[in-house]
Design a protein around this motif. Structure first.
Motif, PDB file in Angstrom:
ATOM      1  N   HIS A   9       0.824  -1.209   0.000  1.00 20.91           N
ATOM      2  CA  HIS A   9       0.000   0.000   0.000  1.00 20.91           C
ATOM      3  C   HIS A   9       0.860   1.262   0.000  1.00 20.91           C
ATOM      4  N   LEU A  10       1.951   1.193   0.760  1.00 24.56           N
ATOM      5  CA  LEU A  10       2.844   2.352   0.838  1.00 24.56           C
ATOM      6  C   LEU A  10       3.419   2.658  -0.553  1.00 24.56           C
ATOM      7  N   ILE A  11       3.859   1.599  -1.236  1.00 25.65           N
ATOM      8  CA  ILE A  11       4.474   1.802  -2.562  1.00 25.65           C
ATOM      9  C   ILE A  11       3.405   2.208  -3.579  1.00 25.65           C
ATOM     10  N   GLU A  12       2.235   1.572  -3.501  1.00 23.54           N
ATOM     11  CA  GLU A  12       1.152   1.935  -4.431  1.00 23.54           C
ATOM     12  C   GLU A  12       0.759   3.396  -4.261  1.00 23.54           C
ATOM     13  N   GLY A  13       0.685   3.832  -2.985  1.00 24.59           N
ATOM     14  CA  GLY A  13       0.331   5.231  -2.706  1.00 24.59           C
ATOM     15  C   GLY A  13       1.338   6.170  -3.345  1.00 24.59           C
ATOM     16  N   HIS A  14       2.610   5.807  -3.267  1.00 29.17           N
ATOM     17  CA  HIS A  14       3.652   6.661  -3.854  1.00 29.17           C
ATOM     18  C   HIS A  14       3.550   6.638  -5.387  1.00 29.17           C
ATOM     19  N   GLY A  41      14.846  -6.397  -0.485  1.00 29.92           N
ATOM     20  CA  GLY A  41      14.724  -5.720  -1.783  1.00 29.92           C
ATOM     21  C   GLY A  41      13.595  -4.693  -1.766  1.00 29.92           C
ATOM     22  N   LEU A  42      12.476  -5.046  -1.087  1.00 32.78           N
ATOM     23  CA  LEU A  42      11.345  -4.118  -1.004  1.00 32.78           C
ATOM     24  C   LEU A  42      11.724  -2.890  -0.173  1.00 32.78           C
ATOM     25  N   LYS A  43      12.490  -3.134   0.909  1.00 33.36           N
ATOM     26  CA  LYS A  43      12.913  -2.000   1.739  1.00 33.36           C
ATOM     27  C   LYS A  43      13.808  -1.067   0.921  1.00 33.36           C
ATOM     28  N   ASN A  44      14.684  -1.690   0.169  1.00 36.16           N
ATOM     29  CA  ASN A  44      15.562  -0.923  -0.722  1.00 36.16           C
ATOM     30  C   ASN A  44      14.778  -0.048  -1.686  1.00 36.16           C
ATOM     31  N   LEU A  45      13.706  -0.649  -2.233  1.00 39.23           N
ATOM     32  CA  LEU A  45      12.868   0.063  -3.201  1.00 39.23           C
ATOM     33  C   LEU A  45      12.224   1.297  -2.538  1.00 39.23           C
ATOM     34  N   ILE A  46      11.761   1.102  -1.299  1.00 43.50           N
ATOM     35  CA  ILE A  46      11.137   2.210  -0.564  1.00 43.50           C
ATOM     36  C   ILE A  46      12.168   3.319  -0.335  1.00 43.50           C
ATOM     37  N   GLU A  47      13.372   2.909   0.087  1.00 43.35           N
ATOM     38  CA  GLU A  47      14.398   3.911   0.402  1.00 43.35           C
ATOM     39  C   GLU A  47      14.931   4.595  -0.859  1.00 43.35           C
ATOM     40  N   SER A  48      15.145   3.789  -1.921  1.00 45.38           N
ATOM     41  CA  SER A  48      15.726   4.412  -3.115  1.00 45.38           C
ATOM     42  C   SER A  48      14.738   5.359  -3.788  1.00 45.38           C
ATOM     43  N   LYS A  83      12.790   7.185  -2.015  1.00 38.35           N
ATOM     44  CA  LYS A  83      12.566   8.223  -0.988  1.00 38.35           C
ATOM     45  C   LYS A  83      11.076   8.344  -0.616  1.00 38.35           C
ATOM     46  N   ILE A  84      10.484   7.172  -0.383  1.00 39.52           N
ATOM     47  CA  ILE A  84       9.062   7.180  -0.010  1.00 39.52           C
ATOM     48  C   ILE A  84       8.964   7.560   1.467  1.00 39.52           C
ATOM     49  N   LYS A  85       8.136   8.577   1.736  1.00 32.78           N
ATOM     50  CA  LYS A  85       8.080   9.135   3.096  1.00 32.78           C
ATOM     51  C   LYS A  85       6.814   8.696   3.818  1.00 32.78           C
ATOM     52  N   CYS A  86       6.901   8.719   5.141  1.00 40.68           N
ATOM     53  CA  CYS A  86       5.719   8.483   5.981  1.00 40.68           C
ATOM     54  C   CYS A  86       4.822   9.715   5.863  1.00 40.68           C
ATOM     55  N   ALA A  87       3.503   9.479   5.714  1.00 44.86           N
ATOM     56  CA  ALA A  87       2.572  10.601   5.517  1.00 44.86           C
ATOM     57  C   ALA A  87       2.504  11.483   6.769  1.00 44.86           C
ATOM     58  N   ILE A  88       2.855  10.927   7.937  1.00 49.86           N
ATOM     59  CA  ILE A  88       2.718  11.694   9.183  1.00 49.86           C
ATOM     60  C   ILE A  88       4.020  12.414   9.534  1.00 49.86           C
ATOM     61  N   SER A  89       5.133  11.623   9.628  1.00 48.59           N
ATOM     62  CA  SER A  89       6.391  12.256  10.056  1.00 48.59           C
ATOM     63  C   SER A  89       7.123  12.924   8.904  1.00 48.59           C
ATOM     64  N   LYS A  90       6.738  12.534   7.664  1.00 48.81           N
ATOM     65  CA  LYS A  90       7.406  13.044   6.446  1.00 48.81           C
ATOM     66  C   LYS A  90       8.893  12.649   6.401  1.00 48.81           C
ATOM     67  N   THR A  91       9.235  11.558   7.100  1.00 45.67           N
ATOM     68  CA  THR A  91      10.635  11.114   7.041  1.00 45.67           C
ATOM     69  C   THR A  91      10.725   9.730   6.387  1.00 45.67           C
ATOM     70  N   CYS A  92      11.977   9.346   6.059  1.00 45.48           N
ATOM     71  CA  CYS A  92      12.208   8.022   5.456  1.00 45.48           C
ATOM     72  C   CYS A  92      12.890   7.108   6.475  1.00 45.48           C
ATOM     73  N   ASN A  93      12.630   7.330   7.746  1.00 44.71           N
ATOM     74  CA  ASN A  93      13.294   6.564   8.795  1.00 44.71           C
ATOM     75  C   ASN A  93      12.533   5.256   9.054  1.00 44.71           C
ATOM     76  N   TRP A  94      12.819   4.233   8.218  1.00 39.62           N
ATOM     77  CA  TRP A  94      12.020   3.001   8.224  1.00 39.62           C
ATOM     78  C   TRP A  94      12.702   1.860   8.985  1.00 39.62           C
ATOM     79  N   THR A  95      11.886   1.011   9.597  1.00 37.88           N
ATOM     80  CA  THR A  95      12.397  -0.241  10.192  1.00 37.88           C
ATOM     81  C   THR A  95      12.568  -1.272   9.079  1.00 37.88           C
ATOM     82  N   ASP A  96      13.068  -2.452   9.434  1.00 39.45           N
ATOM     83  CA  ASP A  96      13.064  -3.544   8.466  1.00 39.45           C
ATOM     84  C   ASP A  96      11.616  -3.988   8.231  1.00 39.45           C
ATOM     85  N   ILE A  97      11.435  -4.703   7.132  1.00 34.62           N
ATOM     86  CA  ILE A  97      10.084  -5.194   6.827  1.00 34.62           C
ATOM     87  C   ILE A  97       9.873  -6.529   7.532  1.00 34.62           C
ATOM     88  N   ARG A  98       8.673  -6.657   8.180  1.00 36.89           N
ATOM     89  CA  ARG A  98       8.354  -7.931   8.841  1.00 36.89           C
ATOM     90  C   ARG A  98       6.966  -8.405   8.407  1.00 36.89           C
TER      91      ARG A  98
END
Ligand code: GAP
Length: 482
Positions: free
Chosen positions: A104-109, A136-143, A145-160
């Protein structure tokens, strides 16, 4: 009609204002992704469910319906694979502590990008999901620069992976209690009853078992009104077939289900098929029937070729023989004999179907009248066959014997279809209210009715009015609602 619009936020408010859908526990500020259906919503939902049930059971001699319990033996979910596999990849933003479903995060972006870039991103995501490649998915999010809608940062945990089933305890706390799950799909109630239904109903393959009922999923990102809920209703049918014939039936049901959606008024061009890239643990083929919702093309129904996975698993875990003896002759002239049937499933969400119907029906209209003045209305163009109220019966005024005639008509019609009686407010205002709740026909009883036994019938969609005999009303409306 000039200036038609279709606006999603307005549709949501409209559903609340006119008694279709309310937020659950609203007086306590609501419960996220849980909704209640109001007086009109419950009726529309029932009409949709009834249409589906009739089309599946009454119109197919080889499909029967059941109603299995929501609570099931906990081993069911171990056998079905839901305990181990029914999970979604999630990622948390460390600054806002908000959790997102990765797709959903990637689709939204992707929706914020131009068409080509968006499609490329989604294709990359599909590839990584199909390979279960969480880093690989985490990499895709970071590369990207997909941001959190609330904090507006890219400070992501690992995917679980997070399991989507709700669990609870059966038995009192003092007794030995067992964890049970709220069913995440109705299908398993059908699989565990396969032998019961086949034997008691003397069903011969190919045959189907249909069921409607509540399902529960702890959706982390529940969005878009009733599109993704934590408690929702499914209408599922499992079709049991001879092994090797599943693709034939898969194609049959794919077309049959699209035709059914069209039969309740969904235009063919608003529907499309989407083949799954990553198959669920039980499937050898799967597709979605997608609808073009106001927020884009999204899944409305799933068609899945589930192989013999579920019956085989239940046979293994229950240690019961779950097979079918087929005494039809094969091409060599011998009986097909014992086998575990293969399954083709059709699974549509009733709430999503409701949203589909409402988003097609809702229209804000403006036009210029013959005298040059402007007029407008909000109308729900729900097909007459499924509209919650079919006929409004409106005496022009509250006296001169008009209400008595109207009530007599009401008594004559209410056994055949849902009617609504209203004598308050000016007639124009009453028509507008009926447009807003989607009532396809209004009948007005006026002074002329007393003279010649005729009434005015008004059609919601084109606002046309004509005079017909009072005695014709019931037959005409019955014919028009099909
Ligand atoms: N038995 C197969 C199965 O459950 P699914 O694709 O996960 O397959 C089938 O769900 C349908 O149920 C979907 O196409 C959708 O219409 C509906 N559905 C699934 N999750 C939902 C949710 N959280 N809220 C509303 N409807 C949902």
């Amino acid at each position: 009609m000039a200036n038609e619009t279709n606006n999603f936020p307005e549709l949501i408010s409209h559903c609340k204002e006119y008694g279709y859908i309310f937020q659950s526990s609203e007086i306590y500020d609501g419960l996220a992704a849980v909704y209640d259906y109001g007086q009109l919503g419950a009726q529309l939902k029932k009409n949709l469910r009834d249409e589906w049930w009739k089309s599946m059971t009454q119109m197919h001699e080889n499909i029967v319906g059941i109603d299995a319990a929501i609570f099931m033996h906990p081993t069911v979910w171990k056998a079905s694979g839901h305990v181990d596999n029914f999970s979604d990849p999630m990622i948390d933003n460390r600054d806002s502590n908000k959790r997102y479903r990765v797709d959903h995060l990637i689709e939204g972006h992707a929706e914020t990008l131009d068409k080509e870039a968006g499609e490329a991103l989604l294709a990359e995501m599909d590839k990584l999901i199909a390979a279960d490649d969480l880093p690989g998915l985490k990499n895709l999010i970071e590369s990207n620069k997909i941001k959190c809608a609330i904090s507006k940062t890219c400070n992501w945990t690992d995917i679980r992976q997070f399991n989507l089933m709700f669990s609870t305890q059966i038995g009192s706390v003092a007794e030995e209690s067992d964890t049970i799950y709220l069913r995440p799909e109705t299908a398993q109630g059908i699989f565990v009853n396969f032998l019961n239904v086949q034997k008691t109903g003397r069903m011969k393959i190919p045959f189907g078992i249909a069921q409607t009922g509540k399902a529960f999923r702890n959706e982390i990102v529940a969005r878009q009104f009733i599109f993704r809920m934590r408690e929702f209703e499914q209408m599922e049918m499992q079709f049991f077939v001879r092994p090797g014939t599943q693709m034939e039936w898969y194609n049959f049901w794919k077309d049959e289900r699209k035709k059914w959606h069209q039969s309740i008024g969904i235009p063919g061009e608003k529907l499309r098929f989407h083949d799954h890239v990553k198959l669920a643990h039980y499937a050898d083929a799967a597709l979605d029937i997608e609808f073009e919702f106001p927020f884009g093309w999204k899944e409305l129904e799933g068609i899945h070729s589930r192989t013999d996975f579920d019956l085989t698993q239940h046979a293994k875990f229950s240690k019961k023989k779950i097979q079918y003896f087929d005494n039809d002759l094969n091409p060599e002239g011998k009986p097909y004999g014992n086998y575990t049937p293969f399954v083709v499933e059709t699974s549509v969400g009733l709430d999503r179907l409701f949203l589909t119907v409402m988003s097609l029906a809702y229209a804000e209209e403006k036009w210029t009248k013959e005298d040059g003045s402007e007029d407008s209305r909000v109308v729900l163009r729900i097909p007459a066959k499924i509209a919650p109220t079919k006929l409004a019966i409106l005496p022009l005024i509250k006296k001169d014997g008009l209400p008595e005639i109207a009530k007599e008509l009401m008594n004559d019609c209410k056994g055949s279809f849902m009617c609504f009686y209203e004598e308050k407010d000016a007639i124009g205002k009453r028509y507008r209210r009926m447009d807003a709740i989607g009532t396809p026909f209004c009948v007005t009883i006026d002074h002329q009715t007393k003279e010649d036994n005729t009434v005015t019938i008004r059609y919601r969609d084109d606002m046309r009015q004509e005079r017909i005999a009072l005695t014709e009303v019931k037959n005409l409306v019955s014919k028009l609602i099909g």
